[in-house]
Write a protein that holds these residues in place. Sequence first.
Motif, short mmCIF file in Angstrom:
data_model
loop_
_atom_site.label_atom_id
_atom_site.label_comp_id
_atom_site.label_asym_id
_atom_site.label_seq_id
_atom_site.Cartn_x
_atom_site.Cartn_y
_atom_site.Cartn_z
N UNK A 136 -41.32 -11.99 -141.40
CA UNK A 136 -40.95 -11.08 -140.32
C UNK A 136 -39.90 -11.76 -139.45
N UNK A 137 -39.04 -10.96 -138.84
CA UNK A 137 -37.99 -11.52 -137.98
C UNK A 137 -38.57 -12.27 -136.77
N UNK A 138 -39.81 -11.96 -136.40
CA UNK A 138 -40.39 -12.59 -135.21
C UNK A 138 -40.61 -14.09 -135.38
N UNK A 139 -40.53 -14.61 -136.62
CA UNK A 139 -40.72 -16.04 -136.85
C UNK A 139 -39.41 -16.82 -136.81
N UNK A 140 -38.28 -16.14 -136.72
CA UNK A 140 -36.98 -16.83 -136.80
C UNK A 140 -36.80 -17.82 -135.66
N UNK A 141 -37.07 -17.38 -134.45
CA UNK A 141 -36.80 -18.21 -133.28
C UNK A 141 -37.56 -19.53 -133.34
N UNK A 142 -38.83 -19.47 -133.68
CA UNK A 142 -39.65 -20.68 -133.75
C UNK A 142 -39.16 -21.61 -134.86
N UNK A 143 -38.74 -21.03 -135.98
CA UNK A 143 -38.26 -21.84 -137.10
C UNK A 143 -36.96 -22.56 -136.72
N UNK A 144 -36.07 -21.88 -136.03
CA UNK A 144 -34.82 -22.50 -135.59
C UNK A 144 -35.08 -23.59 -134.56
N UNK A 145 -36.02 -23.35 -133.68
CA UNK A 145 -36.38 -24.36 -132.68
C UNK A 145 -36.95 -25.60 -133.36
N UNK A 146 -37.76 -25.37 -134.39
CA UNK A 146 -38.39 -26.48 -135.12
C UNK A 146 -37.38 -27.31 -135.90
N UNK A 147 -36.41 -26.66 -136.51
CA UNK A 147 -35.47 -27.34 -137.41
C UNK A 147 -34.16 -27.75 -136.73
N UNK A 148 -33.86 -27.18 -135.58
CA UNK A 148 -32.58 -27.46 -134.94
C UNK A 148 -31.43 -26.72 -135.59
N UNK A 149 -31.73 -25.73 -136.40
CA UNK A 149 -30.70 -24.96 -137.10
C UNK A 149 -30.11 -23.91 -136.16
N UNK A 150 -28.77 -23.92 -136.02
CA UNK A 150 -28.12 -23.01 -135.07
C UNK A 150 -27.10 -22.09 -135.71
N UNK A 151 -26.96 -22.16 -137.04
CA UNK A 151 -26.03 -21.24 -137.72
C UNK A 151 -26.73 -19.90 -137.95
N UNK A 152 -26.10 -19.02 -138.70
CA UNK A 152 -26.65 -17.68 -138.91
C UNK A 152 -27.94 -17.72 -139.72
N UNK A 153 -28.88 -16.88 -139.35
CA UNK A 153 -30.15 -16.80 -140.07
C UNK A 153 -30.68 -15.37 -139.98
N UNK A 154 -31.20 -14.88 -141.10
CA UNK A 154 -31.73 -13.52 -141.18
C UNK A 154 -32.99 -13.55 -142.05
N UNK A 155 -33.67 -12.43 -142.11
CA UNK A 155 -34.82 -12.31 -143.00
C UNK A 155 -34.72 -11.02 -143.82
N UNK A 156 -35.35 -11.10 -144.98
CA UNK A 156 -35.48 -9.97 -145.90
C UNK A 156 -36.99 -9.78 -146.10
N UNK A 157 -37.66 -9.16 -145.11
CA UNK A 157 -39.13 -9.17 -145.09
C UNK A 157 -39.80 -8.48 -146.27
N UNK A 158 -39.13 -7.55 -146.90
CA UNK A 158 -39.72 -6.89 -148.07
C UNK A 158 -39.30 -7.56 -149.39
N UNK A 159 -38.52 -8.62 -149.29
CA UNK A 159 -38.03 -9.39 -150.44
C UNK A 159 -37.21 -8.54 -151.40
N UNK A 160 -36.53 -7.52 -150.88
CA UNK A 160 -35.76 -6.65 -151.76
C UNK A 160 -34.62 -7.40 -152.45
N UNK A 161 -33.92 -8.23 -151.70
CA UNK A 161 -32.80 -8.98 -152.29
C UNK A 161 -33.34 -10.01 -153.28
N UNK A 162 -34.39 -10.71 -152.90
CA UNK A 162 -35.01 -11.68 -153.80
C UNK A 162 -35.37 -11.03 -155.14
N UNK A 163 -35.99 -9.88 -155.06
CA UNK A 163 -36.46 -9.19 -156.27
C UNK A 163 -35.29 -8.68 -157.11
N UNK A 164 -34.30 -8.07 -156.45
CA UNK A 164 -33.19 -7.49 -157.21
C UNK A 164 -32.30 -8.56 -157.85
#
Length: 223
Positions: A96-124
Amino acid sequence: MAAVLPITRQIARSVPELRRASHDLCLSDINDCLIFDRHGVCKPFSSLFQRNKAIVIFVRNFLCYACKEYVEDLGKVPAQLLQDSNARLVVIGQSSWCHIEAFCSLTGYSHEIYVDPERRIYKKLGMRRGETYMETPSSSPHVKSGLLVGSLRSTWRAMTSPVFDFQGDPLQQGGALIVGPGPEVHFAHFDMNRLDHTPINRLLQSAGLQTLDFSDSPKIMDV
């Protein structure tokens, strides 16, 4: 500038039945798949590479210790290096997108980040579920933790998370694409297991960017 290596044309190394040439990848089926940013705002996947080259990394899940440590090193790529080459560095997760902020804070990652919560791209794209290991164990220059310690840390983060979930399918593997400008795929790799992600310097070289020394204080290497 770094010398550009020959473009990788194979996905899923060492597994012939799963290999596909990157030029055979068709993005038309996933162009309109929606990805979500840290605020829950959606945009089509194709918007990432319409006008520029994009290095797109799909990660397993945000609780995976290997993904965490890999993304920590991705966060060390200088923004100026990307800007000078008109390139984007994008991480896509499957929570879920609600986990992005915490993950970026944890890793120090500041570039672009998105989620595909239904894994549609992964599957296709056909990214695998489950892990396969070759006779030679996989290794990664970006993962410092061993399996036991890393797994314990992942479990602890799950238990102490405000919302207890796996932050994505724990069996889902990731991969990497270099795409654009436009729909042309320059590089593609689908991970076989949690340590099979493409070394960051290989991605940078394949995208025509300078490589980095990730030891201690990261710096650009002239090769």
